[in-house]
Enzyme design. Structure first.
Site, PDB file in Angstrom:
ATOM      1  N   ILE A  98      50.269  10.547  68.602  1.00 25.22           N
ATOM      2  CA  ILE A  98      49.497   9.342  68.891  1.00 25.22           C
ATOM      3  C   ILE A  98      48.237   9.784  69.633  1.00 25.22           C
ATOM      4  CG2 ILE A  98      49.479   7.154  70.141  1.00 25.22           C
ATOM      5  CD1 ILE A  98      52.528   7.043  69.659  1.00 25.22           C
ATOM      6  N   LEU A  99      47.090   9.426  69.103  1.00 28.79           N
ATOM      7  CA  LEU A  99      45.828   9.876  69.682  1.00 28.79           C
ATOM      8  C   LEU A  99      45.489   9.053  70.926  1.00 28.79           C
ATOM      9  CD1 LEU A  99      44.009  10.156  66.257  1.00 28.79           C
ATOM     10  CD2 LEU A  99      44.678  12.079  67.726  1.00 28.79           C
ATOM     11  N   HIS A 115      49.666   4.718  56.397  1.00 30.29           N
ATOM     12  CA  HIS A 115      50.935   4.363  57.042  1.00 30.29           C
ATOM     13  C   HIS A 115      51.876   3.772  55.990  1.00 30.29           C
ATOM     14  CE1 HIS A 115      53.650   3.081  60.199  1.00 30.29           C
ATOM     15  NE2 HIS A 115      53.740   1.924  59.576  1.00 30.29           N
TER      16      HIS A 115
HETATM   17  C1  GRF Z   1      53.083   9.827  54.529  1.00 32.49           C
HETATM   18  O1  GRF Z   1      54.068   9.152  53.826  1.00 32.49           O
HETATM   19  C2  GRF Z   1      52.265   8.881  55.354  1.00 32.49           C
HETATM   20  O2  GRF Z   1      52.385   7.555  55.000  1.00 32.49           O
HETATM   21  C3  GRF Z   1      52.805   9.050  56.752  1.00 32.49           C
HETATM   22  O3  GRF Z   1      53.278  10.356  56.822  1.00 32.49           O
HETATM   23  C4  GRF Z   1      53.655  10.800  55.543  1.00 32.49           C
HETATM   24  C5  GRF Z   1      53.115  12.173  55.382  1.00 32.49           C
HETATM   25  O4  GRF Z   1      53.589  12.813  54.226  1.00 32.49           O
HETATM   26  N1  GRF Z   1      51.776   8.753  57.723  1.00 32.49           N
HETATM   27  P1  GRF Z   1      52.911  14.141  53.721  1.00 32.49           P
HETATM   28  O5  GRF Z   1      52.955  15.157  54.852  1.00 32.49           O
HETATM   29  O6  GRF Z   1      51.513  13.824  53.308  1.00 32.49           O
HETATM   30  O7  GRF Z   1      53.754  14.584  52.559  1.00 32.49           O
END
Ligand code: GRF
Length: 226
Positions: A98-99, A115
């Site tokens: 979390i930034l 997300h």
């Molecule tokens: C993604 O599903 C994204 O929605 C979430 O983290 C996951 C990362 O997956 N924030 P990856 O490392 O890109 O495979």
């Protein structure tokens, strides 16, 4: 030099697998996304996404949380690292930190995140299980501007998939990630083309303020936007 004379540049922040990073790399390679990844940063030294970056000759940096006294010290180092790279857009792609508000304030409107939920539903973790437990008929993914409120910045675009009776967390995740791999490079391309702009708290698409998320339906044309 104006923006039009040079590539639109990205720093991509990851913590793990990096499948979204890979999707951006692939979209750039086939010119579906007119951007250049200048730097990949991970907070995990063993993140597989670092290997993906290295295989594609993209510079990488590891900033490990344990090397910093606190979150502010970490984010100060991260800030310096990104400022040196002088990128146009900071792309969070599974970055599990979390930034701090100080970091976010340093790059106003220049940080985006993906997300795995149809925000504002299910901020935070375990979104697939939450959607299944709630008996939802749809789940999906959201790209949004990062503000200091977790998963609560202005929404840019969403892609959704129906939840079926036999879905598990794994099957639902696989389908949502497939959507992510199309949606994220597309949104980045829109920023690169200046079709998407963020000014003073408002997202503009093709010159008009967005009053609701751009509804992305995979490879089909965009269904509707405000
Ligand atoms: C993604 O599903 C994204 O929605 C979430 O983290 C996951 C990362 O997956 N924030 P990856 O490392 O890109 O495979």
């Amino acid at each position: 030099m104006t923006r039009a004379d040079r590539p639109f540049t990205l720093a991509v922040l990851i913590s793990g697998n990096g499948s979204n990073l890979q999707a951006i790399i692939d979209a750039i390679a086939i010119k579906q996304c007119s951007a250049e990844i200048k730097l990949v940063i991970s907070d995990q030294p063993d993140a597989y996404g670092l290997q993906r970056a290295a295989q594609n000759h993209i510079p990488t940096r590891v900033l490990s949380g344990k090397d910093y006294a606190n979150k502010l010290a970490y984010d100060t180092a991260l800030m310096q690292c990104i400022a040196e790279a002088a990128v146009d857009l900071i792309v969070l792609a599974g970055f599990m930190r979390i930034l701090t508000p100080a970091f976010v304030a340093h790059f106003p409107g220049k940080i985006i995140n993906i997300h795995p939920s149809l925000l504002p539903k299910y901020r935070g973790l375990n979104t697939y299980q939450k959607a299944l437990n709630s008996g939802d008929s749809m789940h999906g993914t959201t790209v949004h501007i990062v503000t200091s409120d977790l998963d609560a910045g202005p929404i840019i675009a969403q892609a959704a998939t129906p939840i079926t009776a036999d879905d598990s967390e794994a099957t639902l995740k696989a389908r949502v990630q497939q959507l992510e791999h199309e949606l994220y490079p597309t949104v980045i391309h829109w920023f690169a083309e200046q079709r998407l702009l963020y000014k003073q708290g408002t997202v503009y698409f093709d010159g008009s303020p967005l009053s609701k998320a751009i509804n992305w339906s995979g490879t089909a044309p965009i269904r509707g936007r405000a």
